[in-house]
Design a protein around this motif. Structure first.
Motif, short mmCIF file in Angstrom:
data_model
loop_
_atom_site.label_atom_id
_atom_site.label_comp_id
_atom_site.label_asym_id
_atom_site.label_seq_id
_atom_site.Cartn_x
_atom_site.Cartn_y
_atom_site.Cartn_z
N ARG A 129 0.39 -1.21 0.09
CA ARG A 129 0.14 0.27 0.09
C ARG A 129 0.75 1.90 0.35
NH1 ARG A 129 -2.87 0.38 5.50
NH2 ARG A 129 -0.51 1.82 6.04
N ASN A 130 1.83 1.31 0.71
CA ASN A 130 3.23 2.64 1.23
C ASN A 130 3.52 2.48 -0.43
OD1 ASN A 130 2.30 2.66 3.25
ND2 ASN A 130 4.38 1.72 4.11
N ALA A 131 3.71 1.16 -1.51
CA ALA A 131 4.54 1.80 -2.12
C ALA A 131 3.63 2.74 -3.29
CB ALA A 131 4.52 0.66 -3.22
N LYS A 132 1.80 1.80 -3.33
CA LYS A 132 1.26 2.36 -4.62
C LYS A 132 0.75 3.77 -4.25
CE LYS A 132 -0.89 -2.10 -4.93
NZ LYS A 132 -1.85 -3.08 -4.06
N GLU A 133 0.77 4.14 -2.95
CA GLU A 133 0.29 5.53 -2.33
C GLU A 133 1.89 6.76 -2.87
OE1 GLU A 133 -1.30 6.45 1.77
OE2 GLU A 133 -2.97 4.99 1.21
N THR A 134 3.06 6.18 -3.42
CA THR A 134 3.96 6.63 -2.74
C THR A 134 3.74 6.86 -4.89
OG1 THR A 134 5.40 6.05 -1.64
CG2 THR A 134 6.11 7.13 -3.13
N LEU A 135 3.98 5.66 -5.60
CA LEU A 135 3.74 6.45 -7.42
C LEU A 135 2.65 7.20 -7.50
CD1 LEU A 135 4.01 2.51 -8.55
CD2 LEU A 135 5.29 4.66 -8.32
N ASN A 136 1.53 7.15 -6.68
CA ASN A 136 0.54 8.12 -6.88
C ASN A 136 0.54 9.32 -6.35
OD1 ASN A 136 -1.16 5.80 -8.33
ND2 ASN A 136 -2.17 5.04 -6.90
#
Length: 268
Positions: free
Chosen positions: A212-219
């Motif tokens: 989730r952290n990685a996806k939020e960072t990408l977004n």
């Protein structure tokens, strides 16, 4: 007439005694059967628990050595709270359960082992990607792979190892495992099961937070929001540094369909 009545009474008593003996015998037989079934079930749980631990530990060692060779660095791997890689343990339990009936046929055992390990690995990878958009392994760069989830070389090697274990080694391992019997063994098994459940739940929780952290960072979002107690706990316990060591090969797919290492996303 008196003799007849005496004979009849005696006959009826003997018949009742025989009937009671038969009933007692049936009850004892049924109780013995229930006891045997219970003992067999307990033995299966005991064996399954220890095979799960053994293969989870062997899987961790394998992953540790492989990562050391490939990256020249040491990774924690395994689960969040302990030195185990439970995907290997689960896989081993499934394979032992379905392949043991084939242990007397070497060729069929090897073929079935290779096919089953491929199916399990593909299903695990598919579920992870569909549920969380993440991959823990990718064989796209290896010849004879299927969607990067499985490859022929790994399946053959893993299938051969499991076939050899089931055919030649398991019977000896069973004897060692089954030496631990009685109430102390049951207590230890219960304690270990509770610990393993906690470890697995924490590992899955950490995996979800990390992806989730990685996806939020990408977004372009700030995942370190600390809006509530749960988020504060997650950010303090499941740190990116810690989770990156446990899942160093974890990748997620960007909107462009490109697989990117989570460690590279969260280090930026």
């Amino acid at each position: 007439l008196k003799l007849f009545k005496t004979y009849t009474t005696t006959y009826e008593k003997e018949r009742d005694e025989i009937r009671m003996k038969k009933q007692n015998t049936n009850i004892n037989t049924e109780n013995n059967m229930n006891t045997d079934v219970k003992e067999k079930n307990n033995l299966k749980i005991h064996e399954g628990l220890w095979y799960f631990i053994i293969f989870s530990l062997l899987g961790l060692i394998f992953e540790f050595v492989l990562y050391l060779i490939m990256s020249k660095t040491v990774g924690a791997r395994g689960v969040y709270l302990g030195p185990l890689c439970f995907i290997y343990g689960i896989t081993a339990l499934i394979m032992i359960r379905f392949l043991e009936p084939l242990k007397n046929t070497k060729v069929r055992l090897f073929i079935a082992s290779t096919v089953l390990i491929s199916i399990i690995q593909y299903v695990f990878s598919f579920i992870l990607e569909c549920s969380y958009g993440a991959k823990l392994w990718d064989y796209s760069g290896i010849t004879a792979n299927l969607n990067g989830r499985v490859c022929l070389l790994y399946s053959i090697i893993a299938g051969l190892i499991m076939a050899i274990f089931i055919k030649y080694i398991k019977k000896h391992t069973d004897k060692i495992i089954n030496k631990f019997k009685g109430k102390p063994a049951k207590i230890i098994d219960i304690i270990l099961i509770v610990i393993l459940i906690i470890e697995i739940l924490f590992t899955i929780w950490g995996f979800i937070v990390y992806s989730r952290n990685a996806k939020e960072t990408l977004n372009g979002r700030n995942y370190i929001s600390n809006n509530n107690i749960v988020e504060k706990f997650e950010n303090n316990v499941f740190t990116n540094e810690r989770m990156g060591k446990i899942f160093p090969n974890m990748r997620i797919t960007t909107e462009d369909g490109i697989l990117v290492y989570v460690t590279s996303i969260l280090e930026e």
